[in-house]
Design a protein around this motif. Sequence first.
Motif, PDB file in Angstrom:
ATOM      1  N   ARG A 160      -2.065  -8.585  -3.473  1.00 46.88           N
ATOM      2  CA  ARG A 160      -2.615  -7.280  -3.804  1.00 46.88           C
ATOM      3  C   ARG A 160      -2.822  -7.014  -5.283  1.00 46.88           C
ATOM      4  O   ARG A 160      -3.533  -6.112  -5.648  1.00 46.88           O
ATOM      5  N   ILE A 218      -9.581   1.901  -1.608  1.00 46.41           N
ATOM      6  CA  ILE A 218      -8.941   0.932  -2.508  1.00 46.41           C
ATOM      7  C   ILE A 218      -7.443   0.859  -2.239  1.00 46.41           C
ATOM      8  O   ILE A 218      -6.869  -0.232  -2.188  1.00 46.41           O
ATOM      9  N   ALA A 219      -6.803   1.999  -2.039  1.00 43.74           N
ATOM     10  CA  ALA A 219      -5.373   1.996  -1.728  1.00 43.74           C
ATOM     11  C   ALA A 219      -5.114   1.229  -0.428  1.00 43.74           C
ATOM     12  O   ALA A 219      -4.140   0.472  -0.327  1.00 43.74           O
ATOM     13  N   GLY A 220      -5.985   1.411   0.549  1.00 42.59           N
ATOM     14  CA  GLY A 220      -5.853   0.667   1.800  1.00 42.59           C
ATOM     15  C   GLY A 220      -5.956  -0.830   1.585  1.00 42.59           C
ATOM     16  O   GLY A 220      -5.171  -1.606   2.140  1.00 42.59           O
ATOM     17  N   TYR A 221      -6.896  -1.266   0.767  1.00 40.62           N
ATOM     18  CA  TYR A 221      -7.041  -2.692   0.466  1.00 40.62           C
ATOM     19  C   TYR A 221      -5.826  -3.228  -0.289  1.00 40.62           C
ATOM     20  O   TYR A 221      -5.334  -4.312  -0.010  1.00 40.62           O
ATOM     21  N   ILE A 222      -5.355  -2.457  -1.249  1.00 36.55           N
ATOM     22  CA  ILE A 222      -4.228  -2.914  -2.068  1.00 36.55           C
ATOM     23  C   ILE A 222      -2.965  -3.079  -1.224  1.00 36.55           C
ATOM     24  O   ILE A 222      -2.274  -4.089  -1.307  1.00 36.55           O
ATOM     25  N   PHE A 223      -2.671  -2.096  -0.386  1.00 39.31           N
ATOM     26  CA  PHE A 223      -1.405  -2.131   0.344  1.00 39.31           C
ATOM     27  C   PHE A 223      -1.440  -2.982   1.604  1.00 39.31           C
ATOM     28  O   PHE A 223      -0.401  -3.265   2.177  1.00 39.31           O
ATOM     29  N   ALA A 241     -10.769   6.096  -3.626  1.00 39.06           N
ATOM     30  CA  ALA A 241      -9.333   5.925  -3.864  1.00 39.06           C
ATOM     31  C   ALA A 241      -8.594   5.562  -2.582  1.00 39.06           C
ATOM     32  O   ALA A 241      -7.722   4.686  -2.578  1.00 39.06           O
ATOM     33  N   VAL A 242      -8.937   6.209  -1.483  1.00 42.29           N
ATOM     34  CA  VAL A 242      -8.290   5.926  -0.195  1.00 42.29           C
ATOM     35  C   VAL A 242      -8.608   4.501   0.264  1.00 42.29           C
ATOM     36  O   VAL A 242      -7.724   3.751   0.694  1.00 42.29           O
TER      37      VAL A 242
END
Length: 167
Positions: A25, A15-20, A12-13
């Motif tokens: 995104r 993926i969140a890093g990639y998304i933001f 989750a961390v």
Amino acid sequence: MQVLPIFLIILAVVIAGYIFTSKNRFYFLKAIILFLALLIFSTINFLIFFGVAALFINRIHDMKLGNMFLLVILSGLFLYEGLKKFNKFHQISEITLTLIEYCIQWSLIYVTVYQSIFNNIAKIHTITKMIKTVRILNPDLLVVIVLPSFISIWIAVVLLKKYQHDL
């Protein structure tokens, strides 16, 4: 303590890093949502076609189903017509379609690995023993070890292509 929650948090961390930090995104999110919608519609289509075929088979005793793949093709044609209509109102990018293809292929590989493990659940000890004795030519071992590696490599390549703005 189970390991799964720890891996899920790490995932989750990351993926969140990639998304933001990504320029585009929401391509992955759009692809996953469209993939799930197509999966639902495809399943419904297939079940309807299968039910109609079953009705014919029950009513006409000499009739046989034949090739179920024809039902899959028919469902695909219906989905295609629906996608064309949807595309008129909301343009679907080539990147989104490519990511949907990747999701399908990753899922197929995962299901193959899962099926192999599930079918050989009694042999898990044997597979562990094969890993320890380096008997890598056993097909069960190849499916359990190599196919997940393919998915990992593929994910890395897709993310690099996205990073290089090739995707």
